[in-house]
Design a protein around this motif. Structure first.
Motif, PDB file in Angstrom:
ATOM      1  N   GLY A 163      -2.125   1.296   3.226  1.00  0.00           N
ATOM      2  CA  GLY A 163      -2.145  -0.148   3.054  1.00  0.00           C
ATOM      3  C   GLY A 163      -2.495  -0.520   1.628  1.00  0.00           C
ATOM      4  N   CYS A 180       0.051 -13.591   9.355  1.00  0.00           N
ATOM      5  CA  CYS A 180       1.216 -13.084  10.087  1.00  0.00           C
ATOM      6  C   CYS A 180       2.462 -13.906   9.763  1.00  0.00           C
ATOM      7  CB  CYS A 180       0.943 -13.103  11.586  1.00  0.00           C
ATOM      8  SG  CYS A 180      -0.349 -11.956  12.130  1.00  0.00           S
ATOM      9  N   SER A 210       1.951  -3.237  15.343  1.00  0.00           N
ATOM     10  CA  SER A 210       1.967  -1.815  15.697  1.00  0.00           C
ATOM     11  C   SER A 210       0.745  -1.063  15.179  1.00  0.00           C
ATOM     12  CB  SER A 210       3.237  -1.161  15.150  1.00  0.00           C
ATOM     13  OG  SER A 210       3.216  -1.133  13.731  1.00  0.00           O
ATOM     14  N   HIS A 211       0.270  -1.421  13.982  1.00  0.00           N
ATOM     15  CA  HIS A 211      -0.838  -0.698  13.343  1.00  0.00           C
ATOM     16  C   HIS A 211      -0.556   0.805  13.318  1.00  0.00           C
ATOM     17  CE1 HIS A 211      -3.439  -4.153  12.838  1.00  0.00           C
ATOM     18  NE2 HIS A 211      -3.301  -4.471  14.102  1.00  0.00           N
ATOM     19  N   ALA A 257      -0.218   4.526  12.337  1.00  0.00           N
ATOM     20  CA  ALA A 257      -1.070   5.314  11.446  1.00  0.00           C
ATOM     21  C   ALA A 257      -0.268   6.245  10.549  1.00  0.00           C
ATOM     22  CB  ALA A 257      -2.074   6.124  12.265  1.00  0.00           C
ATOM     23  N   ARG A 294      -5.907  -9.137  17.745  1.00  0.00           N
ATOM     24  CA  ARG A 294      -6.004  -8.066  16.741  1.00  0.00           C
ATOM     25  C   ARG A 294      -7.037  -8.363  15.671  1.00  0.00           C
ATOM     26  NH1 ARG A 294      -0.952  -7.921  13.927  1.00  0.00           N
ATOM     27  NH2 ARG A 294      -0.226  -9.760  15.044  1.00  0.00           N
ATOM     28  N   TYR A 295      -7.205  -9.636  15.361  1.00  0.00           N
ATOM     29  CA  TYR A 295      -8.128 -10.017  14.287  1.00  0.00           C
ATOM     30  C   TYR A 295      -9.153 -11.009  14.828  1.00  0.00           C
ATOM     31  CZ  TYR A 295      -4.040  -8.309  11.740  1.00  0.00           C
ATOM     32  OH  TYR A 295      -2.981  -7.565  11.294  1.00  0.00           O
TER      33      TYR A 295
END
Length: 229
Positions: A87, A105, A164-165, A167, A220-221
């Protein structure tokens, strides 16, 4: 949001691989349409421009997502599927500023939506300029579909990628393929149904995507720092 759009556009401009891919795919369709339109010298208008632009609209929505992938990670050109997605700290900085992550977003969706709209409408303009647009009673809903579809598909696909996050680069690639599902579905819808029904389904899908984005962003946040009363 304007700052985020400019930042993402700068990242895309500085990535020649994605930029060249986008320009190539953008110009490929007009060249193919030009070849097909003169395939029958006795009837050069062999393509219904409205229908062609309507079917291609979901594709350009997905193309906008793919070109904007380079704005979602710091290592978009890596070929190692096991490599970690790096990121650039944008999400963390945005969240630390206290601004709504829902706005984040939406801001991240602006570039793919803009790319998709420019590509789709330019193709429609090209078809109209070439005299391949046959105006009829369904012209208005078809034009509305051509205008709305790229933005809706690009927005939905971008939200899938953000949610999706992933990895690793490999898992991110899989998610990017999953984000093509709305594009495939709506290409079939455009081919199999009338413009009116396609528009109704598109609006319903857009509302659903926006609603899920709102719910997902809050999930998510979560707001972990609340004001002290």
């Amino acid at each position: 949001m304007h700052a985020m759009l400019w930042k993402d556009w700068t990242l895309l401009r500085k990535n020649p691989l994605y930029l060249a891919l986008g320009i190539g795919l953008w110009l490929f369709i007009p060249v193919m349409l030009a070849v097909l339109s003169v395939s029958d010298p006795t009837d050069p208008a062999t393509i219904d421009g409205l229908s062609a632009a309507q079917v291609l609209a979901p594709w350009y929505g997905f193309l906008g997502i793919e070109l904007a992938i380079c704005t979602l990670m710091a290592n978009p050109n890596t070929m190692d599927v096991s490599a970690s997605v790096e990121g650039d700290g944008t999400a963390e900085s945005w969240r630390a500023s206290g601004r709504s992550m829902l706005q984040y977003c939406i801001a991240k969706s602006l570039l793919p939506m803009l790319i998709a709209e420019v590509m789709s409408l330019s193709i429609f303009g090209y078809l109209a300029w070439g005299g391949l647009v046959q105006w009829n009673n369904n012209a208005i809903p078809e034009i509305v579909c051509i205008v709305l579809t790229p933005a809706v598909i690009a927005f939905a696909g971008e939200q899938i990628l953000l949610a999706s996050h992933a990895a690793s680069v490999g898992s991110f690639s899989v998610i990017s393929l999953v984000s093509s599902v709305p594009m495939l579905v709506f290409m079939i819808v455009m081919l199999m149904t009338s413009a009116t029904w396609a528009l109704i389904m598109l609006v319903a899908f857009g509302i659903l995507a926006a609603s899920l984005t709102i719910v997902s962003a809050h999930h998510r946040y979560p707001t972990t720092l609340r004001p002290i009363l």
